[in-house]
Design a protein around this motif. Structure first.
Motif, PDB file in Angstrom:
ATOM      1  N   ALA A 329       0.828  -1.207   0.000  1.00 49.66           N
ATOM      2  CA  ALA A 329       0.000   0.000   0.000  1.00 49.66           C
ATOM      3  C   ALA A 329       0.862   1.256   0.000  1.00 49.66           C
ATOM      4  O   ALA A 329       0.426   2.326  -0.433  1.00 49.66           O
ATOM      5  CB  ALA A 329      -0.930  -0.001   1.213  1.00 49.66           C
ATOM      6  N   SER A 330       2.093   1.138   0.487  1.00 45.90           N
ATOM      7  CA  SER A 330       3.007   2.283   0.552  1.00 45.90           C
ATOM      8  C   SER A 330       3.972   2.328  -0.620  1.00 45.90           C
ATOM      9  O   SER A 330       4.878   3.155  -0.646  1.00 45.90           O
ATOM     10  CB  SER A 330       3.810   2.242   1.861  1.00 45.90           C
ATOM     11  N   ALA A 331       3.814   1.417  -1.584  1.00 41.11           N
ATOM     12  CA  ALA A 331       4.709   1.404  -2.743  1.00 41.11           C
ATOM     13  C   ALA A 331       4.493   2.661  -3.588  1.00 41.11           C
ATOM     14  O   ALA A 331       3.383   3.206  -3.630  1.00 41.11           O
ATOM     15  CB  ALA A 331       4.439   0.162  -3.590  1.00 41.11           C
ATOM     16  N   PRO A 332       5.539   3.119  -4.292  1.00 42.40           N
ATOM     17  CA  PRO A 332       5.441   4.341  -5.094  1.00 42.40           C
ATOM     18  C   PRO A 332       4.630   4.123  -6.361  1.00 42.40           C
ATOM     19  O   PRO A 332       5.167   3.891  -7.436  1.00 42.40           O
ATOM     20  CB  PRO A 332       6.910   4.659  -5.411  1.00 42.40           C
ATOM     21  N   SER A 333       3.293   4.213  -6.253  1.00 37.54           N
ATOM     22  CA  SER A 333       2.427   3.972  -7.408  1.00 37.54           C
ATOM     23  C   SER A 333       2.221   5.272  -8.163  1.00 37.54           C
ATOM     24  O   SER A 333       1.191   5.951  -8.041  1.00 37.54           O
ATOM     25  CB  SER A 333       1.086   3.381  -6.948  1.00 37.54           C
ATOM     26  N   THR A 334       3.217   5.636  -8.967  1.00 38.12           N
ATOM     27  CA  THR A 334       3.186   6.850  -9.775  1.00 38.12           C
ATOM     28  C   THR A 334       3.410   6.478 -11.233  1.00 38.12           C
ATOM     29  O   THR A 334       3.943   5.400 -11.536  1.00 38.12           O
ATOM     30  CB  THR A 334       4.281   7.830  -9.328  1.00 38.12           C
ATOM     31  N   PRO A 335       3.015   7.352 -12.176  1.00 40.94           N
ATOM     32  CA  PRO A 335       3.266   7.046 -13.596  1.00 40.94           C
ATOM     33  C   PRO A 335       4.733   6.752 -13.888  1.00 40.94           C
ATOM     34  O   PRO A 335       5.032   5.896 -14.727  1.00 40.94           O
ATOM     35  CB  PRO A 335       2.786   8.320 -14.310  1.00 40.94           C
ATOM     36  N   GLU A 336       5.638   7.436 -13.211  1.00 37.60           N
ATOM     37  CA  GLU A 336       7.069   7.185 -13.427  1.00 37.60           C
ATOM     38  C   GLU A 336       7.442   5.774 -12.967  1.00 37.60           C
ATOM     39  O   GLU A 336       8.161   5.053 -13.669  1.00 37.60           O
ATOM     40  CB  GLU A 336       7.903   8.221 -12.679  1.00 37.60           C
ATOM     41  N   ALA A 337       6.951   5.376 -11.794  1.00 29.96           N
ATOM     42  CA  ALA A 337       7.232   4.029 -11.302  1.00 29.96           C
ATOM     43  C   ALA A 337       6.615   2.975 -12.222  1.00 29.96           C
ATOM     44  O   ALA A 337       7.217   1.922 -12.460  1.00 29.96           O
ATOM     45  CB  ALA A 337       6.698   3.867  -9.875  1.00 29.96           C
ATOM     46  N   TRP A 338       5.416   3.244 -12.749  1.00 28.72           N
ATOM     47  CA  TRP A 338       4.788   2.298 -13.678  1.00 28.72           C
ATOM     48  C   TRP A 338       5.651   2.118 -14.924  1.00 28.72           C
ATOM     49  O   TRP A 338       5.866   0.986 -15.376  1.00 28.72           O
ATOM     50  CB  TRP A 338       3.406   2.801 -14.112  1.00 28.72           C
ATOM     51  N   GLY A 388      19.966   9.175 -21.060  1.00 32.58           N
ATOM     52  CA  GLY A 388      18.631   8.981 -20.501  1.00 32.58           C
ATOM     53  C   GLY A 388      18.496   9.548 -19.105  1.00 32.58           C
ATOM     54  O   GLY A 388      17.488  10.196 -18.775  1.00 32.58           O
ATOM     55  N   SER A 389      19.520   9.336 -18.273  1.00 33.08           N
ATOM     56  CA  SER A 389      19.453   9.841 -16.896  1.00 33.08           C
ATOM     57  C   SER A 389      19.503  11.355 -16.846  1.00 33.08           C
ATOM     58  O   SER A 389      18.848  11.981 -16.002  1.00 33.08           O
ATOM     59  CB  SER A 389      20.609   9.253 -16.070  1.00 33.08           C
ATOM     60  N   LEU A 390      20.258  11.968 -17.750  1.00 32.21           N
ATOM     61  CA  LEU A 390      20.368  13.426 -17.753  1.00 32.21           C
ATOM     62  C   LEU A 390      19.110  14.092 -18.299  1.00 32.21           C
ATOM     63  O   LEU A 390      18.701  15.154 -17.825  1.00 32.21           O
ATOM     64  CB  LEU A 390      21.585  13.859 -18.578  1.00 32.21           C
ATOM     65  N   ASN A 391      18.471  13.456 -19.285  1.00 35.46           N
ATOM     66  CA  ASN A 391      17.312  14.073 -19.939  1.00 35.46           C
ATOM     67  C   ASN A 391      15.980  13.714 -19.298  1.00 35.46           C
ATOM     68  O   ASN A 391      15.063  14.523 -19.273  1.00 35.46           O
ATOM     69  CB  ASN A 391      17.283  13.685 -21.422  1.00 35.46           C
ATOM     70  N   ASN A 392      15.863  12.474 -18.798  1.00 36.40           N
ATOM     71  CA  ASN A 392      14.556  12.039 -18.292  1.00 36.40           C
ATOM     72  C   ASN A 392      14.662  11.210 -17.023  1.00 36.40           C
ATOM     73  O   ASN A 392      13.721  10.488 -16.682  1.00 36.40           O
ATOM     74  CB  ASN A 392      13.835  11.239 -19.391  1.00 36.40           C
ATOM     75  N   GLY A 393      15.789  11.281 -16.335  1.00 37.31           N
ATOM     76  CA  GLY A 393      15.937  10.607 -15.048  1.00 37.31           C
ATOM     77  C   GLY A 393      15.760   9.103 -15.148  1.00 37.31           C
ATOM     78  O   GLY A 393      16.247   8.453 -16.066  1.00 37.31           O
ATOM     79  N   ALA A 394      15.027   8.538 -14.189  1.00 34.40           N
ATOM     80  CA  ALA A 394      14.855   7.090 -14.101  1.00 34.40           C
ATOM     81  C   ALA A 394      14.120   6.530 -15.314  1.00 34.40           C
ATOM     82  O   ALA A 394      14.434   5.437 -15.787  1.00 34.40           O
ATOM     83  CB  ALA A 394      14.102   6.735 -12.815  1.00 34.40           C
ATOM     84  N   VAL A 395      13.147   7.267 -15.845  1.00 40.17           N
ATOM     85  CA  VAL A 395      12.393   6.780 -17.004  1.00 40.17           C
ATOM     86  C   VAL A 395      13.286   6.690 -18.235  1.00 40.17           C
ATOM     87  O   VAL A 395      13.198   5.733 -19.025  1.00 40.17           O
ATOM     88  CB  VAL A 395      11.177   7.685 -17.275  1.00 40.17           C
ATOM     89  N   GLY A 396      14.168   7.658 -18.416  1.00 39.96           N
ATOM     90  CA  GLY A 396      15.101   7.606 -19.543  1.00 39.96           C
ATOM     91  C   GLY A 396      16.018   6.396 -19.469  1.00 39.96           C
ATOM     92  O   GLY A 396      16.299   5.748 -20.482  1.00 39.96           O
ATOM     93  N   VAL A 397      16.477   6.075 -18.267  1.00 36.68           N
ATOM     94  CA  VAL A 397      17.315   4.888 -18.079  1.00 36.68           C
ATOM     95  C   VAL A 397      16.517   3.622 -18.373  1.00 36.68           C
ATOM     96  O   VAL A 397      17.020   2.662 -18.965  1.00 36.68           O
ATOM     97  CB  VAL A 397      17.886   4.857 -16.647  1.00 36.68           C
ATOM     98  N   ALA A 398      15.249   3.606 -17.979  1.00 38.29           N
ATOM     99  CA  ALA A 398      14.398   2.436 -18.225  1.00 38.29           C
ATOM    100  C   ALA A 398      14.236   2.188 -19.725  1.00 38.29           C
ATOM    101  O   ALA A 398      14.274   1.037 -20.181  1.00 38.29           O
ATOM    102  CB  ALA A 398      13.036   2.637 -17.574  1.00 38.29           C
TER     103      ALA A 398
END
Length: 495
Positions: A329-338, A388-398
Motif C-alpha cells: 500500500a506504501s509502494a510508489p504507485s506513480t506514472p514514473e514508477a509504472w 537517458g538519466s540526464l534528460n529524463n531521469g529514471a524513465v530515460g534509463v528504463a
C-alpha cells in the motif's frame, strides 16, 4: 535428474524471491526509503565484487560437471581449495579498501537527507563484507551445481533466505538502524557459505582447513576463466551501470523508489534462473564435440524459459499499477514508477531468454563471440544510460534498458545461433513470436477490466486469473504440448 533439479530450483527460487519481495515493505517501514536505497546499492555492489572471481566459479562448475573419474574429481578438489584461498585474499583486500573509501561514499557520492554520515560509513563497510561473503558463497554454489546436488543446495539456500530476509524484521523493529540490518545479513550469508562448504567437502573430499593451493590449477584454466570474467565484467556493467549513475544523479529517496520498481521487475530474471541452472550440467555434457548435440536440450530450455517469463513480463507491462498496489500500500504507485516497471520487466524477459545463448557458448568453452557481443552491448548501453538519466531521469534509463533487451533477443541471439546452432533461427523465433502473441492477446483482454477501487484480495485474484490464462495460452502454442496432445490423441484413436 533434470526434472528433480528443475523442481528443486523453482521451489528454492520462488521461496527466496517471494521472501525478498514481500519483506521490502517491512524494511521500508522500519528503516525508511533512504535506507532501502542503501539496500538496493548493496545488491549492485554484490554484482560488481563478484567480477573479481575472474570467472573461476563457472569454470569450477564446468569442471565438476565433467568429472567422471577419481583423478578428475581430485583435480577439481584442488581447484576448489585453490579458488577459495584466492577469494579469501581478495576479500581481505576489499575490506581494507572499504575503510578508506567509506567517508567519500557517505559524504560526496550519495545525496542523503535523513541518514547520518557515520551510519552510512559503517553500512558501507558492512556492505563490502556482505558482498565478499556472497562472493565466497557463490563459489560453493557453483560447486554444488557442478556435482548436481541442486535439491540439497536449494534446501540450504531457502533456509538461510528465511534467516536473512524474514527473521531480520523483528531485529530491525527492535533496533531500526541500517547497520544492524547489514550486520544480520553478513552473519546469515557467512553461515550459508560454511554449510555449503561442508556439504561440498563430503562429496569431492576437499578438507575445509588445508594449505592446498595450486597456481597451476588456476592458470591451466585461465583462458576460459578470463573469458568468462570479461563477460561477467561487461554483464555487470550493463546491468548495474544504471543504478550506479542514478545513485549519483537522484536523491537517495528517489533512488529508493526507482530501486523498488526495478526489484519487482528483477523477479523476471529470477524466474528464469532455475531453468538455466538445471540445464548447465546437461549443456556441459552435451557440449563435448559437436555443438549441435546441444540443440534438443537448448530448444527444451528455451521453451520452458519462454513459458515462464513471457506471461510474468506481460502482467508487469499491462498492469503495472495493479502489481504495485498488490505488493504494498506504501509502494510508489506513480506514472514514473509504472513506466520503469514496464520497461525493466520487458527488458529483463528478453535478457533471460537471451542468456541461454551464453550457456551454449560456455559449454563449448568458446566465448570469443560472447566477448565481442558484450563489448557491443557496453558501447550501446553506457551512453544511452548517461543521456537517458540526464534528460529524463529514471524513465530515460528504463527506456535504455528496454532497448538493450530487445537488441539482445532479436539480433544477438540470431548471431549466436548461426555460429553454434545453425539452422534453428526460423523455428526458434517462430515459437517465441507465437508465445508472445498468444499471451499478449489474453493479457490485453484483461487490460480493459477496471479495478480502481478494488481491494488487494480482489487484485490478487484478478492477476492470478490473468497469469493462469496467459500460461494456458503459452503452453497451448508450445511444441512440447502439441506433441503430447498428438500422442495422446493417437493413443485414444488406435486404442
Amino acid at each position: 535428474m533434470l526434472r528433480r533439479s528443475l523442481l528443486a530450483n523453482y521451489a528454492g527460487q520462488i521461496a527466496t524471491v517471494a521472501l525478498g519481495i514481500v519483506m521490502v515493505p517491512a524494511y521500508v517501514r522500519y528503516l525508511g526509503v533512504e535506507a532501502y536505497g542503501l539496500i538496493a546499492l548493496n545488491a549492485a555492489l554484490q554484482a560488481w565484487v563478484q567480477i573479481l572471481d575472474l570467472g573461476l566459479s563457472p569454470t569450477l562448475c564446468r569442471e565438476l560437471a565433467r568429472a567422471q573419474d577419481e583423478a578428475s574429481r581430485k583435480e577439481a578438489s584442488v581447484l576448489l581449495q585453490s579458488l577459495e584461498k584466492f577469494v579469501a585474499a581478495m576479500c581481505t583486500l576489499l575490506f581494507v579498501l572499504s575503510l578508506l573509501v567509506a567517508p567519500f561514499f557517505a559524504k560526496d557520492w550519495l545525496h542523503a537527507a535523513g541518514l547520518p554520515a557515520h551510519e552510512i560509513e559503517i553500512a558501507f563497510v558492512l556492505m563490502v563484507l556482505t558482498a565478499s561473503s556472497r562472493w565466497l558463497s557463490s563459489v560453493y554454489r557453483a560447486g554444488m551445481v557442478g556435482i548436481d546436488r541442486q535439491a540439497t543446495l536449494n534446501g540450504v539456500v531457502v533456509g538461510f533466505a528465511v534467516i536473512r530476509a524474514a527473521l531480520v524484521v523483528p531485529v530491525i523493529a527492535r533496533w531500526p538502524q541500517i547497520d544492524v540490518f547489514f550486520l544480520w545479513q553478513l552473519g546469515a550469508i557467512a553461515g550459508e557459505s560454511l554449510v555449503m562448504r561442508l556439504l561440498l567437502a563430503r562429496v569431492i573430499k576437499a578438507p575445509l582447513l588445508t594449505r592446498t593451493f595450486s597456481r597451476t590449477a588456476l592458470s591451466a584454466r585461465a583462458r576460459l576463466s578470463l573469458s568468462i570474467a570479461f563477460s561477467a565484467l561487461v554483464w555487470a556493467t550493463t546491468t548495474q551501470i544504471d543504478k550506479v549513475i542514478l545513485s549519483k544523479v537522484l536523491s537517495l529517496q528517489a533512488f529508493g523508489v526507482f530501486s523498488m520498481a526495478t526489484l519487482l521487475a528483477s523477479g523476471i530474471l529470477l524466474l528464469a534462473n532455475p531453468v538455466q541452472q538445471a540445464f548447465i550440467p546437461r549443456f556441459s555434457a552435451n557440449g563435448v564435440g559437436d555443438s549441435r548435440n546441444i540443440i534438443p536440450s537448448y530448444l527444451l530450455a528455451s521453451e520452458i524459459t519462454m513459458i515462464v517469463v513471457i506471461p510474468a513480463a506481460m502482467i508487469f507491462a499491462i498492469a503495472p499499477d495493479l502489481v504495485l498496489r498488490l505488493w504494498s500500500a506504501s509502494a510508489p504507485s506513480t506514472p514514473e514508477a509504472w513506466r520503469v516497471l514496464q520497461c525493466y520487466a520487458i527488458g529483463n524477459a528478453c535478457s533471460a531468454i537471451a542468456e541461454l545463448a551464453f550457456l551454449v557458448q560456455c559449454a563449448q568453452g568458446n566465448l570469443s563471440l560472447q566477448i565481442k557481443g558484450n563489448v557491443a552491448f557496453l558501447v550501446i548501453l553506457v551512453p544511452a544510460v548517461f543521456l537517458g538519466s540526464l534528460n529524463n531521469g529514471a524513465v530515460g534509463v528504463a527506456y535504455a534498458w528496454l532497448a538493450l533487451g530487445l537488441f539482445r533477443v532479436l539480433v544477438w541471439v540470431s548471431i549466436v545461433h548461426r555460429k553454434f546452432l545453425p539452422g534453428i533461427n526460423m523455428r526458434w523465433y517462430r515459437d517465441m513470436v507465437a508465445r508472445t502473441v498468444a499471451t499478449g492477446l489474453v493479457g490485453f483482454a484483461f487490460h480493459y477490466t477496471t479495478l480502481l477501487r478494488a481491494s488487494r484480495t480482489q487484485i490478487f485474484v484478478f492477476l492470478l486469473l490473468m497469469w493462469l490464462s496467459m500460461m494456458v495460452a503459452a503452453v497451448a502454442v508450445s511444441p512440447i504440448s502439441q506433441r503430447k496432445a498428438r500422442s495422446l490423441a493417437g493413443r485414444l484413436v488406435f486404442n
